[in-house]
Design a protein around this motif. Sequence first.
Motif, short mmCIF file in Angstrom:
data_model
loop_
_atom_site.label_atom_id
_atom_site.label_comp_id
_atom_site.label_asym_id
_atom_site.label_seq_id
_atom_site.Cartn_x
_atom_site.Cartn_y
_atom_site.Cartn_z
N ILE A 7 29.18 -8.32 25.40
CA ILE A 7 29.79 -7.08 25.91
C ILE A 7 30.65 -7.43 27.11
N ALA A 8 31.90 -6.99 27.11
CA ALA A 8 32.80 -7.20 28.24
C ALA A 8 33.02 -5.88 28.96
N VAL A 9 32.88 -5.92 30.28
CA VAL A 9 33.19 -4.75 31.12
C VAL A 9 34.44 -5.11 31.91
N ILE A 10 35.50 -4.35 31.71
CA ILE A 10 36.79 -4.65 32.35
C ILE A 10 36.94 -3.77 33.59
N GLY A 11 36.67 -4.35 34.75
CA GLY A 11 36.77 -3.60 36.00
C GLY A 11 35.49 -3.71 36.80
N GLY A 12 35.60 -4.27 38.00
CA GLY A 12 34.41 -4.50 38.82
C GLY A 12 34.19 -3.48 39.91
N ARG A 148 35.63 -6.98 15.63
CA ARG A 148 35.48 -7.16 17.07
C ARG A 148 36.78 -6.82 17.80
N LEU A 149 36.79 -7.02 19.09
CA LEU A 149 37.97 -6.72 19.90
C LEU A 149 38.43 -7.98 20.61
N GLU A 150 39.71 -8.26 20.49
CA GLU A 150 40.28 -9.40 21.20
C GLU A 150 40.91 -8.89 22.49
N VAL A 151 40.45 -9.44 23.60
CA VAL A 151 40.92 -9.01 24.92
C VAL A 151 41.81 -10.09 25.51
N SER A 152 43.01 -9.70 25.91
CA SER A 152 43.95 -10.63 26.53
C SER A 152 43.98 -10.41 28.03
N PHE A 153 43.96 -11.49 28.77
CA PHE A 153 44.08 -11.45 30.22
C PHE A 153 45.34 -12.21 30.62
N GLU A 154 45.97 -11.79 31.69
CA GLU A 154 47.15 -12.49 32.17
C GLU A 154 46.78 -13.92 32.59
N ASN A 163 31.76 -5.52 21.97
CA ASN A 163 32.00 -4.22 22.61
C ASN A 163 32.73 -4.45 23.92
N VAL A 164 33.64 -3.55 24.23
CA VAL A 164 34.39 -3.62 25.49
C VAL A 164 34.29 -2.26 26.18
#
Length: 413
Positions: A7-12, A148-154, A163-164
């Motif tokens: 599980i990825a959480v985007i935002g701290g 699934r979901l592929e998440v791209s980061f700069e 899950n994201v």
Amino acid sequence: MNISNHIAVIGGGAAGFFAAITAKQNCPSASVAIYEKTGKVLAKVGVSGGGHCNLTNSFANVSDLRHVYPRGHKLMKRLFNQFDYRQAYQWFEEKGVELVTQEDQCVFPKAQDSQAVIKCLTHEARRLGVEIQLHHCLSGITPTEDGRLEVSFEDKPARRFDNVIITTGGSPQLKGLQQHAQTGHEIVEPVPSLFTFCVEDKAFTNLTGAVVDPVGLSIPSTKFKSEGALLITHWGMSGPATLKLSAHAARHLHEQAYEVDVAINWVGETNTTIVQQRLSELAQGNLKKQLGSVAPFRLTSRIWLYLLERTGLDSKKRWGELGRKGMNKLTETLTNDVHAIHGKGRFKDEFVTCGGVSLQSVNLSTLESKACRHLYFAGEVLDVDGITGGFNLQAAWTTGYVAGKAAAESIET
């Protein structure tokens, strides 16, 4: 690491940490990671409540959630069935953060230091094994053929997750939300909320530092109004009454380019007959005294002299000489004193927006996207915002909890 349980959480921020902690608690076998674009987590929590962290509210004075959540009150009512302010209070106390409830029903750490909350959240995340990754700026999310979901980061390799949860906070500009529009979500244009009002009248701003509590504020010819303390500053109006009005009228004020009239009811009494009756009683008891020497409604001498001048009455005039015309003028000024607003100011170091991912785009029970499976939203990135008083952080705890729990349960099932 078993990527099928990732599980990825985007935002701290507040919602991100609460989502990650909740997900890990509900699915200990899952690998949970927080990805924060800056070099510091929970920065907004650090400045909440002037650095003291107003982390929730007792809600004792809230009879209707729409009064404290101008946008999203129906969602918050629904989600409170899963995690509400009472549970948030208990959660932090169980984790060692002793809390106090002030007279205004705002809840703070007893230490009066936001670091108590920050240390609690970071310690709990690390204790559970939540990974924290800094300097990861989201650039896109793409569903894959395997579900699934592929998440791209700069400037970072793309990664795939089961899950994201998006908890990137509010964006002051629409372009900051475009990546969510590209994945099929309706976006409500973001505009500022919770701000102060600029007043160019020097006679008014010369009252800097004066506090009148309570007052009523309203925007003439609209339904927007608020009550509470008014703080006069060197730039205009601040304090709880101003911030409440700015939240409820956020979109209207934006549409008017922050050039509107705001009426002040200095005495907090809307019944003008009662106001005039009390003025008449005061006059009868002080017939030979000067107007400026006897202030009504517990107004300070400084405010009272300003209002007399604004009404056009000589402060040296005696109460017995006031007459009906003068009484009517005073009543009007005390209950409907209209000031021109020219622009807005920022509220301390905090910035709250209304707008974001439309609630029409998410499942209202789980906060999962309707457009993209396994994608969840929590916190201010959603079109939910509250007035000042701990309500925005409570929304972060509640939505973070719901999204984290739902994401964890979808893995277990």
